[in-house]
Design a protein around this motif. Structure first.
Motif, PDB file in Angstrom:
ATOM      1  N   ARG A  35       0.915  -1.355  -0.064  1.00 59.53           N
ATOM      2  CA  ARG A  35      -0.050   0.049   0.078  1.00 59.53           C
ATOM      3  C   ARG A  35       0.943   1.068   0.143  1.00 59.53           C
ATOM      4  NH1 ARG A  35      -2.766   0.473   5.312  1.00 59.53           N
ATOM      5  NH2 ARG A  35      -0.853   1.705   5.636  1.00 59.53           N
ATOM      6  N   ASP A  36       1.805   1.299   0.831  1.00 57.75           N
ATOM      7  CA  ASP A  36       2.746   2.347   0.952  1.00 57.75           C
ATOM      8  C   ASP A  36       3.523   2.591  -0.467  1.00 57.75           C
ATOM      9  OD1 ASP A  36       1.887   2.733   3.618  1.00 57.75           O
ATOM     10  OD2 ASP A  36       3.937   1.902   4.601  1.00 57.75           O
ATOM     11  N   THR A  37       3.911   1.388  -1.099  1.00 55.06           N
ATOM     12  CA  THR A  37       4.687   1.574  -2.273  1.00 55.06           C
ATOM     13  C   THR A  37       3.759   2.290  -3.517  1.00 55.06           C
ATOM     14  OG1 THR A  37       6.047  -0.234  -1.703  1.00 55.06           O
ATOM     15  CG2 THR A  37       6.118   0.417  -4.180  1.00 55.06           C
ATOM     16  N   GLU A  38       2.427   1.570  -3.528  1.00 56.61           N
ATOM     17  CA  GLU A  38       1.571   1.950  -4.383  1.00 56.61           C
ATOM     18  C   GLU A  38       1.127   3.438  -4.334  1.00 56.61           C
ATOM     19  OE1 GLU A  38       0.549   0.825  -7.231  1.00 56.61           O
ATOM     20  OE2 GLU A  38       1.852  -0.734  -6.674  1.00 56.61           O
ATOM     21  N   THR A  39       1.009   3.895  -3.062  1.00 56.30           N
ATOM     22  CA  THR A  39       1.018   5.503  -2.744  1.00 56.30           C
ATOM     23  C   THR A  39       2.091   6.387  -3.261  1.00 56.30           C
ATOM     24  OG1 THR A  39      -0.415   4.830  -0.719  1.00 56.30           O
ATOM     25  CG2 THR A  39       0.311   7.098  -0.777  1.00 56.30           C
ATOM     26  N   ALA A  40       3.252   5.839  -3.147  1.00 55.04           N
ATOM     27  CA  ALA A  40       4.398   6.515  -3.570  1.00 55.04           C
ATOM     28  C   ALA A  40       4.561   6.447  -4.985  1.00 55.04           C
ATOM     29  CB  ALA A  40       5.815   6.181  -2.923  1.00 55.04           C
ATOM     30  N   LEU A  41       4.192   5.608  -5.671  1.00 55.17           N
ATOM     31  CA  LEU A  41       4.236   5.471  -7.152  1.00 55.17           C
ATOM     32  C   LEU A  41       3.184   6.179  -7.714  1.00 55.17           C
ATOM     33  CD1 LEU A  41       4.884   1.472  -7.688  1.00 55.17           C
ATOM     34  CD2 LEU A  41       6.511   3.670  -7.975  1.00 55.17           C
ATOM     35  N   ASP A  42       2.011   6.098  -7.028  1.00 57.03           N
ATOM     36  CA  ASP A  42       1.002   6.936  -7.582  1.00 57.03           C
ATOM     37  C   ASP A  42       1.274   8.630  -7.589  1.00 57.03           C
ATOM     38  OD1 ASP A  42      -0.762   4.951  -8.196  1.00 57.03           O
ATOM     39  OD2 ASP A  42      -1.974   4.987  -6.081  1.00 57.03           O
ATOM     40  N   ALA A  43       2.025   9.065  -6.583  1.00 54.06           N
ATOM     41  CA  ALA A  43       2.365  10.261  -6.617  1.00 54.06           C
ATOM     42  C   ALA A  43       3.625  10.590  -7.833  1.00 54.06           C
ATOM     43  CB  ALA A  43       3.129  10.471  -5.258  1.00 54.06           C
ATOM     44  N   ALA A  44       4.264   9.527  -8.089  1.00 54.57           N
ATOM     45  CA  ALA A  44       5.272   9.695  -9.100  1.00 54.57           C
ATOM     46  C   ALA A  44       4.654   9.558 -10.829  1.00 54.57           C
ATOM     47  CB  ALA A  44       6.433   8.697  -9.262  1.00 54.57           C
ATOM     48  N   ARG A  45       3.342   9.406 -10.509  1.00 59.12           N
ATOM     49  CA  ARG A  45       2.819   9.315 -12.114  1.00 59.12           C
ATOM     50  C   ARG A  45       1.654  10.556 -11.973  1.00 59.12           C
ATOM     51  NH1 ARG A  45       0.818   3.560 -10.204  1.00 59.12           N
ATOM     52  NH2 ARG A  45       2.639   2.342 -10.585  1.00 59.12           N
ATOM     53  N   ASP A  46       1.310  10.750 -13.668  1.00 59.61           N
ATOM     54  CA  ASP A  46       0.424  11.747 -14.016  1.00 59.61           C
ATOM     55  C   ASP A  46      -0.857  11.107 -13.999  1.00 59.61           C
ATOM     56  OD1 ASP A  46       0.320  10.257 -16.318  1.00 59.61           O
ATOM     57  OD2 ASP A  46       1.236  11.755 -17.514  1.00 59.61           O
ATOM     58  N   ARG A  47      -1.953  12.012 -14.388  1.00 57.13           N
ATOM     59  CA  ARG A  47      -3.379  11.343 -14.232  1.00 57.13           C
ATOM     60  C   ARG A  47      -3.666  10.318 -15.415  1.00 57.13           C
ATOM     61  NH1 ARG A  47      -6.881  16.319 -16.726  1.00 57.13           N
ATOM     62  NH2 ARG A  47      -5.665  16.458 -18.785  1.00 57.13           N
ATOM     63  N   TYR A  48      -2.605   9.985 -16.187  1.00 62.16           N
ATOM     64  CA  TYR A  48      -2.863   9.000 -17.276  1.00 62.16           C
ATOM     65  C   TYR A  48      -2.083   7.522 -17.021  1.00 62.16           C
ATOM     66  CZ  TYR A  48      -4.713  12.973 -19.834  1.00 62.16           C
ATOM     67  OH  TYR A  48      -5.291  13.999 -20.225  1.00 62.16           O
ATOM     68  N   GLY A  49      -1.161   7.669 -15.716  1.00 58.99           N
ATOM     69  CA  GLY A  49      -0.746   6.649 -15.265  1.00 58.99           C
ATOM     70  C   GLY A  49       0.622   6.412 -15.825  1.00 58.99           C
ATOM     71  N   ARG A  50       1.179   7.497 -16.548  1.00 65.76           N
ATOM     72  CA  ARG A  50       2.540   7.434 -16.832  1.00 65.76           C
ATOM     73  C   ARG A  50       3.507   8.183 -15.915  1.00 65.76           C
ATOM     74  NH1 ARG A  50       0.644  10.668 -22.052  1.00 65.76           N
ATOM     75  NH2 ARG A  50       0.630  12.282 -20.479  1.00 65.76           N
ATOM     76  N   THR A  51       4.550   7.072 -15.472  1.00 64.84           N
ATOM     77  CA  THR A  51       5.513   7.850 -14.761  1.00 64.84           C
ATOM     78  C   THR A  51       6.163   9.020 -15.093  1.00 64.84           C
ATOM     79  OG1 THR A  51       5.819   5.208 -13.992  1.00 64.84           O
ATOM     80  CG2 THR A  51       7.640   6.734 -13.352  1.00 64.84           C
ATOM     81  N   ILE A  52       6.278   9.939 -14.506  1.00 68.33           N
ATOM     82  CA  ILE A  52       6.910  11.354 -14.675  1.00 68.33           C
ATOM     83  C   ILE A  52       7.930  11.523 -13.848  1.00 68.33           C
ATOM     84  CG2 ILE A  52       4.892  12.446 -15.676  1.00 68.33           C
ATOM     85  CD1 ILE A  52       4.445  13.772 -12.921  1.00 68.33           C
ATOM     86  N   ASN A  53       8.129  11.034 -12.726  1.00 72.30           N
ATOM     87  CA  ASN A  53       9.278  11.097 -11.763  1.00 72.30           C
ATOM     88  C   ASN A  53       9.803   9.608 -11.372  1.00 72.30           C
ATOM     89  OD1 ASN A  53      11.098  11.846  -9.738  1.00 72.30           O
ATOM     90  ND2 ASN A  53       9.768  13.082  -8.779  1.00 72.30           N
ATOM     91  N   HIS A  54      10.834   9.585 -12.393  1.00 76.01           N
ATOM     92  CA  HIS A  54      11.288   8.099 -12.432  1.00 76.01           C
ATOM     93  C   HIS A  54      12.138   7.827 -11.433  1.00 76.01           C
ATOM     94  CE1 HIS A  54       9.780   7.269 -16.485  1.00 76.01           C
ATOM     95  NE2 HIS A  54      10.260   8.370 -16.853  1.00 76.01           N
ATOM     96  N   ASP A  55      12.799   9.044 -10.783  1.00 75.81           N
ATOM     97  CA  ASP A  55      13.608   8.797  -9.610  1.00 75.81           C
ATOM     98  C   ASP A  55      12.960   8.391  -8.341  1.00 75.81           C
ATOM     99  OD1 ASP A  55      16.163   9.442 -11.031  1.00 75.81           O
ATOM    100  OD2 ASP A  55      16.204  11.433 -10.634  1.00 75.81           O
ATOM    101  N   ALA A  56      11.731   9.004  -8.182  1.00 72.72           N
ATOM    102  CA  ALA A  56      10.852   8.715  -7.036  1.00 72.72           C
ATOM    103  C   ALA A  56      10.397   7.459  -7.149  1.00 72.72           C
ATOM    104  CB  ALA A  56       9.767   9.698  -6.904  1.00 72.72           C
ATOM    105  N   ALA A  57      10.021   6.860  -8.382  1.00 76.16           N
ATOM    106  CA  ALA A  57       9.485   5.627  -8.828  1.00 76.16           C
ATOM    107  C   ALA A  57      10.430   4.631  -8.149  1.00 76.16           C
ATOM    108  CB  ALA A  57       8.957   5.392  -9.977  1.00 76.16           C
ATOM    109  N   ALA A  58      11.722   4.807  -8.859  1.00 77.38           N
ATOM    110  CA  ALA A  58      12.933   3.639  -8.375  1.00 77.38           C
ATOM    111  C   ALA A  58      13.051   3.621  -6.983  1.00 77.38           C
ATOM    112  CB  ALA A  58      14.084   4.079  -9.307  1.00 77.38           C
TER     113      ALA A  58
END
Length: 61
Positions: free
Chosen positions: A6-29
């Motif tokens: 859950r915590d990981t998905e929350t952090a990954l959601d913050a790194a994505r735009d509204r279309y689900g594309r990763t915009i902050n690759h460093d935060a996702a990694a």
């Protein structure tokens, strides 16, 4: 493990735009790295060698 996911998905959601594309690759990694380390930490702590003649956890030579 559910809390880690859950915590990981929350952090990954913050790194994505509204279309689900990763915009902050460093935060996702970083989120994936934290998830992996958190998942492996309990397994590493409970690893016990069952081979006869070897010292147990915490033994020194």
């Amino acid at each position: 493990m559910a809390i880690i996911d859950r915590d990981t998905e929350t952090a990954l959601d913050a790194a994505r735009d509204r279309y689900g594309r990763t915009i902050n690759h460093d935060a996702a990694a970083a989120a994936r790295t934290r998830r992996t380390q958190a998942a492996l930490a309990p397994a590493a702590a409970s690893t016990v060698c069952l081979r006869p003649g070897t010292p147990g956890p915490g033994a020194t030579w």
